[in-house]
Write a protein that holds these residues in place. Sequence first.
Motif, PDB file in Angstrom:
ATOM      1  N   ARG A  65       0.854  -1.325   0.233  1.00 40.15           N
ATOM      2  CA  ARG A  65      -0.251   0.034  -0.052  1.00 40.15           C
ATOM      3  C   ARG A  65       0.880   1.222  -0.053  1.00 40.15           C
ATOM      4  O   ARG A  65       0.571   2.357  -0.796  1.00 40.15           O
ATOM      5  N   LEU A  66       1.973   1.280   0.894  1.00 39.61           N
ATOM      6  CA  LEU A  66       2.973   2.320   1.002  1.00 39.61           C
ATOM      7  C   LEU A  66       3.727   2.599  -0.216  1.00 39.61           C
ATOM      8  O   LEU A  66       4.115   3.721  -0.684  1.00 39.61           O
ATOM      9  N   ASP A  67       4.011   1.438  -0.947  1.00 42.51           N
ATOM     10  CA  ASP A  67       5.087   1.585  -2.184  1.00 42.51           C
ATOM     11  C   ASP A  67       4.430   0.349  -3.177  1.00 42.51           C
ATOM     12  O   ASP A  67       5.096  -0.587  -3.385  1.00 42.51           O
ATOM     13  N   PRO A  68       3.505   0.654  -3.864  1.00 45.47           N
ATOM     14  CA  PRO A  68       2.834  -0.080  -4.839  1.00 45.47           C
ATOM     15  C   PRO A  68       3.908  -0.396  -6.058  1.00 45.47           C
ATOM     16  O   PRO A  68       3.499  -1.411  -6.780  1.00 45.47           O
ATOM     17  N   GLU A  69       4.856   0.319  -6.266  1.00 48.83           N
ATOM     18  CA  GLU A  69       5.690   0.090  -7.250  1.00 48.83           C
ATOM     19  C   GLU A  69       6.715  -0.794  -7.182  1.00 48.83           C
ATOM     20  O   GLU A  69       7.482  -1.323  -7.959  1.00 48.83           O
ATOM     21  N   ASP A  70       7.040  -1.205  -6.020  1.00 50.10           N
ATOM     22  CA  ASP A  70       8.229  -2.301  -5.569  1.00 50.10           C
ATOM     23  C   ASP A  70       7.919  -3.648  -5.889  1.00 50.10           C
ATOM     24  O   ASP A  70       6.814  -4.114  -4.986  1.00 50.10           O
ATOM     25  N   GLU A  71       8.241  -4.274  -6.800  1.00 47.82           N
ATOM     26  CA  GLU A  71       7.659  -5.484  -6.959  1.00 47.82           C
ATOM     27  C   GLU A  71       8.085  -6.637  -5.990  1.00 47.82           C
ATOM     28  O   GLU A  71       7.521  -7.507  -6.064  1.00 47.82           O
ATOM     29  N   HIS A  72       9.412  -6.514  -5.052  1.00 45.94           N
ATOM     30  CA  HIS A  72       9.570  -7.332  -4.054  1.00 45.94           C
ATOM     31  C   HIS A  72       8.395  -7.217  -3.107  1.00 45.94           C
ATOM     32  O   HIS A  72       8.196  -8.279  -2.672  1.00 45.94           O
ATOM     33  N   TYR A  73       8.021  -6.230  -2.779  1.00 50.35           N
ATOM     34  CA  TYR A  73       6.745  -6.144  -1.763  1.00 50.35           C
ATOM     35  C   TYR A  73       5.587  -6.863  -2.256  1.00 50.35           C
ATOM     36  O   TYR A  73       4.874  -7.619  -1.619  1.00 50.35           O
ATOM     37  N   THR A  74       5.322  -6.541  -3.702  1.00 48.82           N
ATOM     38  CA  THR A  74       4.075  -7.404  -4.386  1.00 48.82           C
ATOM     39  C   THR A  74       4.408  -8.878  -4.483  1.00 48.82           C
ATOM     40  O   THR A  74       3.554  -9.693  -4.060  1.00 48.82           O
ATOM     41  N   PHE A  75       5.415  -9.356  -4.660  1.00 41.26           N
ATOM     42  CA  PHE A  75       5.805 -10.917  -4.846  1.00 41.26           C
ATOM     43  C   PHE A  75       5.991 -11.448  -3.427  1.00 41.26           C
ATOM     44  O   PHE A  75       5.278 -12.510  -3.352  1.00 41.26           O
ATOM     45  N   HIS A  76       6.257 -10.768  -2.376  1.00 40.88           N
ATOM     46  CA  HIS A  76       6.294 -11.282  -1.040  1.00 40.88           C
ATOM     47  C   HIS A  76       4.802 -11.350  -0.474  1.00 40.88           C
ATOM     48  O   HIS A  76       4.484 -12.410  -0.065  1.00 40.88           O
ATOM     49  N   LEU A  77       4.165 -10.409  -0.873  1.00 42.59           N
ATOM     50  CA  LEU A  77       2.623 -10.389  -0.308  1.00 42.59           C
ATOM     51  C   LEU A  77       2.104 -11.427  -1.140  1.00 42.59           C
ATOM     52  O   LEU A  77       1.266 -12.326  -0.343  1.00 42.59           O
ATOM     53  N   GLN A  78       2.165 -11.676  -2.481  1.00 38.71           N
ATOM     54  CA  GLN A  78       1.579 -13.051  -2.932  1.00 38.71           C
ATOM     55  C   GLN A  78       1.855 -14.181  -2.393  1.00 38.71           C
ATOM     56  O   GLN A  78       1.176 -15.200  -2.434  1.00 38.71           O
ATOM     57  N   HIS A  79       3.393 -14.441  -2.099  1.00 33.80           N
ATOM     58  CA  HIS A  79       3.953 -15.617  -1.804  1.00 33.80           C
ATOM     59  C   HIS A  79       3.203 -15.991  -0.231  1.00 33.80           C
ATOM     60  O   HIS A  79       2.600 -17.035  -0.230  1.00 33.80           O
ATOM     61  N   LEU A  80       2.847 -14.932   0.434  1.00 37.33           N
ATOM     62  CA  LEU A  80       2.305 -15.087   1.661  1.00 37.33           C
ATOM     63  C   LEU A  80       0.829 -15.499   1.739  1.00 37.33           C
ATOM     64  O   LEU A  80       0.220 -16.344   2.278  1.00 37.33           O
TER      65      LEU A  80
END
Length: 173
Positions: A65-80
């Motif tokens: 939510r805070l940094d939607p452009e960072d793919e690492h954060y998105t991939f990590h969330l999807q993994h979880l």
Amino acid sequence: MKGEEAIKKAYESILNHDFEQAIVWFERAIATNPECAAYHYKLSITYARSGKLDKAAAHASQAVRLDPEDEHYTFHLQHLQARQMTLQAEKLFEESDERLWLAVSLLQQAVKLDPLSQEAFLLLGVAYSRLREFAPAVQAIQELLKLDPQHSIGLRLLADYRQKWKEYMSVTL
């Protein structure tokens, strides 16, 4: 205390294998700067390593939510999220066979979110087999074996499901 100082303390705790103390330090860092996506991401990883998936997913979601452009954060969330769905599906295996269709649905979503989840592919194959849906069972196990060609359980299940599929097809023809 500044956020970066708390982060350093958190990493020191991790190096000492004290994940609970690391969580405390990451939370302190977030308290100093709640809008820092990196802090939420780091806390999420530590929660995940501690088996606290709900809290891990909440902080991963906050990082996205805070940094939607960072793919690492998105991939990590999807993994979880995929991991949570896989665990939910696994619990359904203990219930009636009718509930296995819900497990299949959860596992299909899990492999879409995390196409590297060997556990989700394995459980998807098992669920399909229990439902006597041998073609998709074989397909799920083949996907597992693409990820790990030497997966011993996958190799056994593939042979078993192929045999059951042949038997099923010979009876229905």
